[in-house]
Design a protein around this motif. Structure first.
Motif, mmCIF file in Angstrom:
data_model
loop_
_atom_site.group_PDB
_atom_site.id
_atom_site.type_symbol
_atom_site.label_atom_id
_atom_site.label_comp_id
_atom_site.label_asym_id
_atom_site.label_seq_id
_atom_site.Cartn_x
_atom_site.Cartn_y
_atom_site.Cartn_z
ATOM 1 N N TRP A 185 1.101 0.653 -11.730
ATOM 2 C CA TRP A 185 -0.240 0.139 -11.932
ATOM 3 C C TRP A 185 -0.815 0.803 -13.175
ATOM 4 O O TRP A 185 -0.175 1.702 -13.749
ATOM 5 C CB TRP A 185 -1.119 0.402 -10.706
ATOM 6 N N ASN A 186 -2.029 0.366 -13.505
ATOM 7 C CA ASN A 186 -2.622 0.860 -14.734
ATOM 8 C C ASN A 186 -3.801 1.785 -14.417
ATOM 9 O O ASN A 186 -4.946 1.488 -14.753
ATOM 10 C CB ASN A 186 -3.045 -0.358 -15.572
ATOM 11 N N TYR A 217 0.823 -1.214 0.000
ATOM 12 C CA TYR A 217 0.000 0.000 0.000
ATOM 13 C C TYR A 217 0.854 1.261 0.000
ATOM 14 O O TYR A 217 0.468 2.277 -0.589
ATOM 15 C CB TYR A 217 -0.989 -0.018 1.175
ATOM 16 N N LEU A 218 2.007 1.190 0.626
ATOM 17 C CA LEU A 218 2.906 2.350 0.615
ATOM 18 C C LEU A 218 3.407 2.603 -0.814
ATOM 19 O O LEU A 218 3.512 3.750 -1.254
ATOM 20 C CB LEU A 218 4.070 2.127 1.582
ATOM 21 N N TYR A 225 2.797 5.734 -6.043
ATOM 22 C CA TYR A 225 2.303 5.747 -7.421
ATOM 23 C C TYR A 225 1.173 6.772 -7.587
ATOM 24 O O TYR A 225 1.158 7.558 -8.542
ATOM 25 C CB TYR A 225 1.814 4.340 -7.807
ATOM 26 N N LEU A 226 0.237 6.774 -6.632
ATOM 27 C CA LEU A 226 -0.921 7.674 -6.722
ATOM 28 C C LEU A 226 -0.490 9.135 -6.612
ATOM 29 O O LEU A 226 -1.043 10.010 -7.277
ATOM 30 C CB LEU A 226 -1.950 7.327 -5.637
ATOM 31 N N VAL A 279 -5.648 0.229 -9.429
ATOM 32 C CA VAL A 279 -5.055 0.239 -8.085
ATOM 33 C C VAL A 279 -6.044 -0.345 -7.065
ATOM 34 O O VAL A 279 -5.698 -1.225 -6.278
ATOM 35 C CB VAL A 279 -4.640 1.669 -7.662
ATOM 36 N N PHE A 280 -7.291 0.140 -7.126
ATOM 37 C CA PHE A 280 -8.259 -0.339 -6.131
ATOM 38 C C PHE A 280 -8.728 -1.766 -6.417
ATOM 39 O O PHE A 280 -9.041 -2.514 -5.489
ATOM 40 C CB PHE A 280 -9.411 0.658 -5.961
#
Ligand SMILES: [Fe+2]
Ligand SMILES: [Fe+2]
Length: 169
Positions: A80-81, A24-25, A30-31, A86-87
């Motif tokens: 991620w895409n 998650y970190l 990434y986010l 991500v979620f």
């Protein structure tokens, strides 16, 4: 006193919780890079929550007279895409964790470790909440197709999340 099998399995779960935290970190970084500060902050809280899960297992092994044996944490993905992906990966991961917790519960039942069963029930309940929270976020993100004003609003809302240590209540 913990028996050997239970001790081994609990130690594995400490590692799994740290891996989740790390996962998650990495998503948070990434986010942030994607310009979604609110989502990044939500993931950072998710990271803190996983650390608290790991510590709850850590304390439990010690309280039961067992030995904590910390192992290396495997590398996590860092790409991620997009936000929906991500979620979705978060939900997939939480479902996997649910099965790990269920397996631990199976071991406690097989070993007739009633104390461990009672302890693990907290995690069984926690996983129901984890999966449902993430599913709700996915539904909302899909509603706005993960973009535009809708995403802007969701990002703001997710940014409101603050860490509450639920292992302490
Ligand atoms: Fe966890
Ligand atoms: Fe989790």
């Amino acid at each position: 006193m913990l028996n050997q099998k239970m001790e081994l399995e609990l130690n594995k779960q400490i590692n799994a919780e740290y891996w989740s935290a790390y996962f998650y970190l990495s998503m948070s970084a990434y986010l942030d890079k994607e310009g979604l500060q609110g989502c990044a902050s939500w993931m950072r809280v998710q990271y803190q929550e996983e650390i608290s899960h790991a510590l709850k297992f850590f304390d439990y092994v010690i309280n039961r007279g067992g030995e904590v044996k910390l192992q290396p944490i495997d590398a996590v993905p860092h790409e991620w895409n997009g936000i929906i992906n991500v979620f979705e990966e978060t939900l997939k991961h939480e479902r996997k964790v649910t099965s790990l917790i269920n397996n631990l519960m199976d071991v406690a039942i097989e070993e007739k470790d009633h104390a461990a069963k009672s302890f693990l029930q907290w995690y069984v309940d926690e996983q129901v909440e984890e999966e449902s929270t993430v599913q709700t976020i996915i539904d909302q993100l899909k509603m706005v197709e993960g973009k535009g004003m809708g995403l802007f609003t969701i990002d703001k809302e997710l940014g409101q999340r603050v860490f509450v240590d639920s292992t302490q209540v």
